[in-house]
Scaffold this active site. Structure first.
Site, PDB file in Angstrom:
ATOM      1  N   LYS A 205     -72.496  87.739  26.240  1.00 24.58           N
ATOM      2  CA  LYS A 205     -73.499  88.062  27.261  1.00 24.58           C
ATOM      3  C   LYS A 205     -73.639  89.577  27.306  1.00 24.58           C
ATOM      4  CE  LYS A 205     -74.331  87.827  32.218  1.00 24.58           C
ATOM      5  NZ  LYS A 205     -74.055  87.126  33.468  1.00 24.58           N
TER       6      LYS A 205
HETATM    7  C1  R5P Z   1     -71.799  89.878  34.940  1.00 23.16           C
HETATM    8  O1  R5P Z   1     -70.956  90.633  34.640  1.00 23.16           O
HETATM    9  C2  R5P Z   1     -71.459  88.790  35.855  1.00 23.16           C
HETATM   10  O2  R5P Z   1     -71.406  87.564  35.208  1.00 23.16           O
HETATM   11  C3  R5P Z   1     -72.351  88.805  37.025  1.00 23.16           C
HETATM   12  O3  R5P Z   1     -71.730  88.331  38.156  1.00 23.16           O
HETATM   13  C4  R5P Z   1     -73.598  88.052  36.818  1.00 23.16           C
HETATM   14  O4  R5P Z   1     -73.760  87.621  35.535  1.00 23.16           O
HETATM   15  C5  R5P Z   1     -74.732  88.919  37.090  1.00 23.16           C
HETATM   16  O5  R5P Z   1     -75.912  88.215  36.898  1.00 23.16           O
HETATM   17  P1  R5P Z   1     -77.248  88.939  37.249  1.00 23.16           P
HETATM   18  O6  R5P Z   1     -77.088  90.358  36.806  1.00 23.16           O
HETATM   19  O7  R5P Z   1     -78.290  88.236  36.467  1.00 23.16           O
HETATM   20  O8  R5P Z   1     -77.425  88.815  38.715  1.00 23.16           O
END
Ligand code: R5P
Length: 294
Positions: A205
């Site tokens: 990711k």
């Molecule tokens: C990333 O490091 C973590 O998984 C976060 O808590 C999450 O993925 C953030 O998702 P978004 O940036 O799409 O809100």
């Protein structure tokens, strides 16, 4: 350690040549065991080869994040629109029905909370492999801190999780953190995504950036892009569209879905981009249609 001075600049990405695939559609997984492939096939739809993950793990360092105050009310209605629910063991156990057919990705590392200004020193294991198996997790997520104080510790946790996951057929998602100290450049994301894949991540990711096609080309496993802070809906859909067209195999999005004025509309619209090749504008119409129908 390889000499890091005076090296030739990398440039042979062969963007016109598809990745070498050998018998299984998920990038880099051709030589994995059946159980691992079976779980990957729950994550990445066989038809599109892509995935929509809903990230709602924010509370593990941020507490009750905007949009997730009543996580028990927010997440279940979104499950039918996504392929994977990504959260902590505590929230998946308490707020997601075990009868839900949607795959799960359990965040298996903990970190320091937002009360601390400094980046984490790498965190630790919050959910061990035995617990992940008991929860029937389809994936395990590990946060990593490339170029920051927690780098070494987090890479050790990633490598150990990936080893345990390989033993039991559960894929590991390596998450690239971005903090104050980290750049958000093609060069940084190339290095970070490749390092995570080389240390055993089955999925990475990371963030969309200029030059993303070279980041994706140089990463031997699928990249799913993070959503990041809330953007206007059309902009978030445009980012997803560009990422998919430049080699991402999906999104792992949180705030741009659950902080939208129509979380279901956004989840559905993102799915159209990721799985059906909709443009951002076409998908935006889907978002508006669902929003106006409520
Ligand atoms: C990333 O490091 C973590 O998984 C976060 O808590 C999450 O993925 C953030 O998702 P978004 O940036 O799409 O809100």
């Amino acid at each position: 350690m390889a000499d890091n001075i005076g090296n030739k600049a990398a440039h042979d990405y062969h963007l016109d040549i598809a990745p070498v695939q050998d018998g299984f559609y998920v990038k880099g997984a051709a030589h994995c065991d059946w159980g691992m492939k079976n779980r990957l096939a729950k994550i990445f739809q066989p038809k599109s080869g892509n995935t929509v993950m809903l990230a709602f793990d924010h509370g593990y360092i941020m507490g009750p994040t905007a949009g997730l105050e009543r996580i028990d009310l927010v997440v279940p209605p979104l499950a039918p629109y996504v392929d994977v629910l990504m959260g902590t063991k505590g929230v998946i156990r308490s707020c997601v029905s075990p009868a839900s057919p949607t795959a799960t990705c359990v965040r298996v590392t903990y970190d320091t909370t937002v009360l601390f200004d400094e980046m984490s020193n790498g965190g630790g294991i919050a959910c061990d492999i035995e617990n992940a198996i008991r929860m029937n997790a389809d994936c395990m997520a590990v946060q990593t801190f490339i170029g920051a104080p927690g780098e070494s510790r987090s890479l050790e946790l990633l490598a150990r999780t990936a080893d345990a996951g390989t033993r039991y057929g559960i894929p590991t998602l390596g998450v690239v953190a971005v903090g104050k100290q980290m750049e958000r450049t093609e060069k940084f994301f190339q290095l970070a995504t490749r390092v995570l894949a080389e240390n055993g991540a089955n999925i990475v990711k990371s963030y969309y950036c200029e030059g993303f096609e070279r980041v994706a080309a140089a990463c031997p496993v699928p990249i799913v892009i993070a959503g990041g802070k809330k953007l206007p809906e059309l902009e978030a859909l445009e980012m997803a569209y560009r990422a998919i067209n430049e080699g991402a195999h999906g999104v792992d999005m949180g705030r741009n879905i659950f902080q939208s004025d129509s979380p279901e509309g956004m989840a559905a619209a993102i799915g159209k981009v990721v799985h059906e090749g909709y443009t951002a504008k076409q998908a935006y119409e889907v978002y508006e249609e669902i929003k106006n129908s409520k």
